[in-house]
Motif scaffolding. Sequence first.
Motif, mmCIF file in Angstrom:
data_model
loop_
_atom_site.group_PDB
_atom_site.id
_atom_site.type_symbol
_atom_site.label_atom_id
_atom_site.label_comp_id
_atom_site.label_asym_id
_atom_site.label_seq_id
_atom_site.Cartn_x
_atom_site.Cartn_y
_atom_site.Cartn_z
ATOM 1 N N ARG A 1 -4.201 2.123 -6.066
ATOM 2 C CA ARG A 1 -3.956 0.709 -5.823
ATOM 3 C C ARG A 1 -5.165 -0.098 -6.286
ATOM 4 O O ARG A 1 -6.308 0.317 -6.111
ATOM 5 C CB ARG A 1 -3.705 0.452 -4.338
ATOM 6 C CG ARG A 1 -3.395 -1.010 -4.051
ATOM 7 C CD ARG A 1 -3.409 -1.311 -2.563
ATOM 8 N NE ARG A 1 -3.363 -2.759 -2.335
ATOM 9 C CZ ARG A 1 -3.599 -3.341 -1.182
ATOM 10 N NH1 ARG A 1 -3.915 -2.619 -0.123
ATOM 11 N NH2 ARG A 1 -3.535 -4.652 -1.067
ATOM 12 N N ASP B 1 0.820 -1.205 0.000
ATOM 13 C CA ASP B 1 0.000 0.000 0.000
ATOM 14 C C ASP B 1 0.861 1.266 0.000
ATOM 15 O O ASP B 1 1.709 1.427 -0.851
ATOM 16 C CB ASP B 1 -0.972 -0.030 1.185
ATOM 17 C CG ASP B 1 -2.243 0.757 0.909
ATOM 18 O OD1 ASP B 1 -2.373 1.311 -0.195
ATOM 19 O OD2 ASP B 1 -3.121 0.809 1.785
ATOM 20 N N ASP B 2 0.670 2.176 0.966
ATOM 21 C CA ASP B 2 1.352 3.469 0.939
ATOM 22 C C ASP B 2 2.858 3.358 1.108
ATOM 23 O O ASP B 2 3.589 4.299 0.757
ATOM 24 C CB ASP B 2 0.779 4.398 2.017
ATOM 25 C CG ASP B 2 -0.567 4.973 1.620
ATOM 26 O OD1 ASP B 2 -0.882 4.961 0.410
ATOM 27 O OD2 ASP B 2 -1.320 5.413 2.511
#
Length: 423
Positions: free
Chosen positions: A330, A302-303
């Motif tokens: 995403r 993710d981030d």
Amino acid sequence: MSTYRDLTHRGSARATVLRTVGTRERRSHLTAPRVPTVGIDIGGTKVMAGVVDADGVILEQIKTETPDKSKSAKVVEDTIAELVLDLSDRHDVHAVGIGAAGWVDADRSTVLFAPHLAWRNEPLRDALQSRLAVPVMVDNDANTAAWAEWRFGAGRGEDHLVMITLGTGIGGAILEDGRVKRGKYGVAGEFGHMQVVPGGHRCPCGNRGCWEQYSSGNALVREAKELAVADSPVAYNLIERVGGNVHEITGPLITQLAREGDAMCVELFQDIGQWLGVGLANLAAALDPSCFVVGGGVSAADDLLIGPARDAFKRHLTGRGYRPEASIARAQLGPEAGMVGAADLARLVARRFRRANRRRVERYERYARYFQELQTSTGLGLAERPGALAEPGTGPADRPESDAVRPAASTDPAPGPAKDPQS
């Protein structure tokens, strides 16, 4: 659909037909029959199969291991057939879609090359269609994943979308106006083999410096192992976690440690993310999409991954500050995206299959009504008219028009199916 100008000014009739495939997908996915289909996602380690409805909902899913690449193509076909037949015992399956990790030709029938399987110019569609007795569609797994994200996930509403899948390597796909852009020979979207570092790391494709050697699951694990083998102080936590066995270092473990705040693992994701952003900036210069969707196993970070990628993308984008920037999102459908997309694309094949069957049945019923009216008006029994009402496929309904009896006197003709220019 194709026009006279297409036929006369844009090449052969066959090429024109192939060009209309994407248009048919774009126009007909909204009117395709809302019937269950099976999607198959064939990767390097597993084969995933599932029954998917028209809304992209997985009704049932099963998995098995991918046969070793040393096995024959027949073994892989047997594996796929067994999964489909197993699901068919519990579901009314109308078509099968296959997303294969390899190059698929423009006809979507033959796997030209699959690095993890023994497929070399393998006529997969015809081989399976003869065994399963339902329509079969074959496509690249990144194309099917992109289609799923455009239909049901992060790419909904986007007119120009580029999908990037980060796994063992890097896969990709392009969608424009709801059409998968497969290229002249069907192998477009192999972004992972763009050379970004001349003379860089050797890639299994034979070249050096390919993008996937710097921004993929393999790159992540390679860098972590190099630090562990060098007994770097920054890798002590990772070394301790695997008990000193460097071979047990995996991508999911690195992702877990990064989420727990391990400085080295966070830094590795920053490096991977920066290379991802550089590659996306290059693709934006060439393709100018409105949205990049990043999927695959590595995107689970993710981030930790997407954040550095966005920063690098903005820093390396051509004309930055003076042009609109594509969004970077995403993927939402996770590892099932390829399977869901394959099933949904197969529904378009099922549409033509069902329409052909429906027309044959309706034609037979129309002649049945005609002969019943003829019997009533003349008093002649059907038994006295041999072959008047044979089984479908053998009676007048299935003879050439010149040989069939024309129901000219019928006063109540059955409504035929609506004319569809795409059928």
